[in-house]
Design a protein around this motif. Structure first.
Motif, PDB file in Angstrom:
ATOM      1  N   GLU A  74       0.830  -1.198   0.000  1.00 52.94           N
ATOM      2  CA  GLU A  74       0.000   0.000   0.000  1.00 52.94           C
ATOM      3  C   GLU A  74       0.869   1.254   0.000  1.00 52.94           C
ATOM      4  O   GLU A  74       1.929   1.284   0.612  1.00 52.94           O
ATOM      5  CB  GLU A  74      -0.917   0.003   1.223  1.00 52.94           C
ATOM      6  CG  GLU A  74      -1.954  -1.118   1.220  1.00 52.94           C
ATOM      7  CD  GLU A  74      -2.913  -1.003   2.388  1.00 52.94           C
ATOM      8  OE1 GLU A  74      -2.803  -0.003   3.143  1.00 52.94           O
ATOM      9  OE2 GLU A  74      -3.748  -1.888   2.547  1.00 52.94           O
ATOM     10  N   VAL A  75       0.395   2.260  -0.710  1.00 55.45           N
ATOM     11  CA  VAL A  75       1.089   3.541  -0.702  1.00 55.45           C
ATOM     12  C   VAL A  75       0.846   4.177   0.666  1.00 55.45           C
ATOM     13  O   VAL A  75      -0.306   4.356   1.070  1.00 55.45           O
ATOM     14  CB  VAL A  75       0.565   4.457  -1.815  1.00 55.45           C
ATOM     15  CG1 VAL A  75       1.251   5.815  -1.762  1.00 55.45           C
ATOM     16  CG2 VAL A  75       0.779   3.807  -3.175  1.00 55.45           C
ATOM     17  N   PRO A  76       1.906   4.518   1.415  1.00 56.95           N
ATOM     18  CA  PRO A  76       1.715   5.097   2.755  1.00 56.95           C
ATOM     19  C   PRO A  76       0.968   6.424   2.699  1.00 56.95           C
ATOM     20  O   PRO A  76       0.945   7.112   1.683  1.00 56.95           O
ATOM     21  CB  PRO A  76       3.150   5.303   3.259  1.00 56.95           C
ATOM     22  CG  PRO A  76       3.986   4.368   2.448  1.00 56.95           C
ATOM     23  CD  PRO A  76       3.337   4.320   1.101  1.00 56.95           C
ATOM     24  N   SER A  77       0.369   6.771   3.812  1.00 53.09           N
ATOM     25  CA  SER A  77      -0.307   8.058   3.913  1.00 53.09           C
ATOM     26  C   SER A  77       0.734   9.179   3.830  1.00 53.09           C
ATOM     27  O   SER A  77       1.865   9.031   4.299  1.00 53.09           O
ATOM     28  CB  SER A  77      -1.062   8.157   5.242  1.00 53.09           C
ATOM     29  OG  SER A  77      -2.039   7.134   5.338  1.00 53.09           O
ATOM     30  N   VAL A  78       0.338  10.296   3.241  1.00 53.06           N
ATOM     31  CA  VAL A  78       1.267  11.416   3.094  1.00 53.06           C
ATOM     32  C   VAL A  78       1.333  12.223   4.383  1.00 53.06           C
ATOM     33  O   VAL A  78       0.472  12.112   5.252  1.00 53.06           O
ATOM     34  CB  VAL A  78       0.850  12.323   1.917  1.00 53.06           C
ATOM     35  CG1 VAL A  78       0.820  11.537   0.629  1.00 53.06           C
ATOM     36  CG2 VAL A  78      -0.507  12.957   2.193  1.00 53.06           C
ATOM     37  N   GLY A  79       2.385  13.028   4.485  1.00 52.84           N
ATOM     38  CA  GLY A  79       2.513  13.907   5.627  1.00 52.84           C
ATOM     39  C   GLY A  79       3.729  13.649   6.485  1.00 52.84           C
ATOM     40  O   GLY A  79       4.141  14.507   7.261  1.00 52.84           O
ATOM     41  N   GLY A  84       6.864   7.196   5.845  1.00 56.94           N
ATOM     42  CA  GLY A  84       6.458   6.567   4.598  1.00 56.94           C
ATOM     43  C   GLY A  84       7.599   5.848   3.915  1.00 56.94           C
ATOM     44  O   GLY A  84       7.451   4.694   3.487  1.00 56.94           O
ATOM     45  N   LEU A  85       8.734   6.500   3.828  1.00 56.98           N
ATOM     46  CA  LEU A  85       9.890   5.869   3.179  1.00 56.98           C
ATOM     47  C   LEU A  85      10.422   4.703   4.002  1.00 56.98           C
ATOM     48  O   LEU A  85      10.905   3.710   3.438  1.00 56.98           O
ATOM     49  CB  LEU A  85      10.991   6.904   2.954  1.00 56.98           C
ATOM     50  CG  LEU A  85      10.726   7.932   1.858  1.00 56.98           C
ATOM     51  CD1 LEU A  85      11.851   8.956   1.810  1.00 56.98           C
ATOM     52  CD2 LEU A  85      10.563   7.263   0.493  1.00 56.98           C
ATOM     53  N   ASP A 190      19.444   4.627   6.925  1.00 57.24           N
ATOM     54  CA  ASP A 190      20.385   5.576   6.321  1.00 57.24           C
ATOM     55  C   ASP A 190      19.863   6.099   4.987  1.00 57.24           C
ATOM     56  O   ASP A 190      20.004   7.286   4.663  1.00 57.24           O
ATOM     57  CB  ASP A 190      21.753   4.917   6.114  1.00 57.24           C
ATOM     58  CG  ASP A 190      22.555   4.836   7.400  1.00 57.24           C
ATOM     59  OD1 ASP A 190      22.154   5.477   8.389  1.00 57.24           O
ATOM     60  OD2 ASP A 190      23.589   4.128   7.425  1.00 57.24           O
ATOM     61  N   ALA A 191      19.272   5.195   4.197  1.00 59.60           N
ATOM     62  CA  ALA A 191      18.701   5.609   2.914  1.00 59.60           C
ATOM     63  C   ALA A 191      17.555   6.595   3.132  1.00 59.60           C
ATOM     64  O   ALA A 191      17.414   7.582   2.403  1.00 59.60           O
ATOM     65  CB  ALA A 191      18.212   4.388   2.138  1.00 59.60           C
ATOM     66  N   VAL A 192      16.746   6.335   4.136  1.00 56.88           N
ATOM     67  CA  VAL A 192      15.631   7.231   4.442  1.00 56.88           C
ATOM     68  C   VAL A 192      16.147   8.600   4.862  1.00 56.88           C
ATOM     69  O   VAL A 192      15.653   9.638   4.399  1.00 56.88           O
ATOM     70  CB  VAL A 192      14.741   6.633   5.557  1.00 56.88           C
ATOM     71  CG1 VAL A 192      13.721   7.673   6.040  1.00 56.88           C
ATOM     72  CG2 VAL A 192      14.021   5.390   5.049  1.00 56.88           C
ATOM     73  N   ARG A 193      17.152   8.633   5.728  1.00 51.11           N
ATOM     74  CA  ARG A 193      17.699   9.917   6.176  1.00 51.11           C
ATOM     75  C   ARG A 193      18.271  10.719   5.009  1.00 51.11           C
ATOM     76  O   ARG A 193      18.132  11.948   4.945  1.00 51.11           O
ATOM     77  CB  ARG A 193      18.771   9.683   7.242  1.00 51.11           C
ATOM     78  CG  ARG A 193      18.206   9.407   8.633  1.00 51.11           C
ATOM     79  CD  ARG A 193      19.290   9.495   9.694  1.00 51.11           C
ATOM     80  NE  ARG A 193      20.234   8.396   9.576  1.00 51.11           N
ATOM     81  CZ  ARG A 193      20.099   7.240  10.211  1.00 51.11           C
ATOM     82  NH1 ARG A 193      19.035   7.020  10.987  1.00 51.11           N
ATOM     83  NH2 ARG A 193      21.003   6.285  10.078  1.00 51.11           N
TER      84      ARG A 193
END
Length: 203
Positions: A74-79, A84-85, A190-193
């Motif tokens: 599922e595509v995570p909720s925005v905000g 999300g990542l 680390d990729a998310v950061r």
């Protein structure tokens, strides 16, 4: 079909897919005949042809099984770009860590010169659906004004690449390459950061 017959059919399908994967690796896609695959799987040729009338259909099944669940993410909720990542990154890391994934890539790479269509199937039915999930999420964050992503396709490529370049690709070429669960989490984080530092509008 009754529940019993469905279960038997699923068990035979799994045996066929497993045998095909091993023979494609050992003999190559071209030399692994459907008759040999049926023999190795311990099923009749009629049973195999009923489920997989062609070798291409059998390879499709290997791809679908390897990436099963990837296109259902599922595509995570925005905000919250970090949350999300993180969800998408950990799901992708789990997909890449599946036992059959390395074998699938080895088959595709080995057969690419003679059977480029295998690579196209692998991308279209395997990685592309998950890539589109990540891209769609980044577009949603951009449209919500929470992320400054001018090129969502490039950003999705960057994100998935940071994860796969450490967790997956070395497994193809480095004997004994293993990654602990703790290291998997660290690589994804680390990729998310990195992505948040580059694209989060709040940052």
């Amino acid at each position: 079909m009754t529940t019993y017959h469905q279960r038997v059919a699923q068990q035979k399908r799994a045996l066929i897919v497993r045998a095909a994967t091993q023979l494609f690796l050992e003999l190559g896609y071209d030399r692994a005949s459907l008759a040999r695959i049926a023999e190795e799987a311990g099923v009749s040729k009629a049973t195999l042809f009923k489920q997989f009338p062609t070798k291409a259909a059998l390879f499709d099944a290997i791809v679908i099984d390897s990436w099963a669940g990837g296109d259902d993410a599922e595509v995570p909720s925005v905000g919250d770009l970090t949350a999300g990542l993180t969800t998408l990154g950990r799901h992708y890391a789990a997909l890449l860590g599946r036992p059959g994934m390395v074998d699938l890539f080895r088959i595709v790479i080995a057969e690419l010169p003679r059977f480029p269509e295998l690579a196209k199937v692998h991308f279209a039915e395997g990685k592309l659906p998950y890539f589109e999930t990540v891209r769609t999420y980044l577009v949603a964050e951009r449209d919500a004004g929470t992320a400054d992503v001018a090129d969502p396709r490039m950003a999705a490529t960057q994100f998935l690449g940071m994860i796969s370049n450490y967790l997956f690709w070395p497994r193809l070429v480095v004997p004994g390459w293993t990654v602990t669960p703790e290291r998997v989490v660290a690589v994804v984080d680390d990729a998310v950061r990195t992505m948040v530092a580059r694209y989060d509008r709040a940052g």
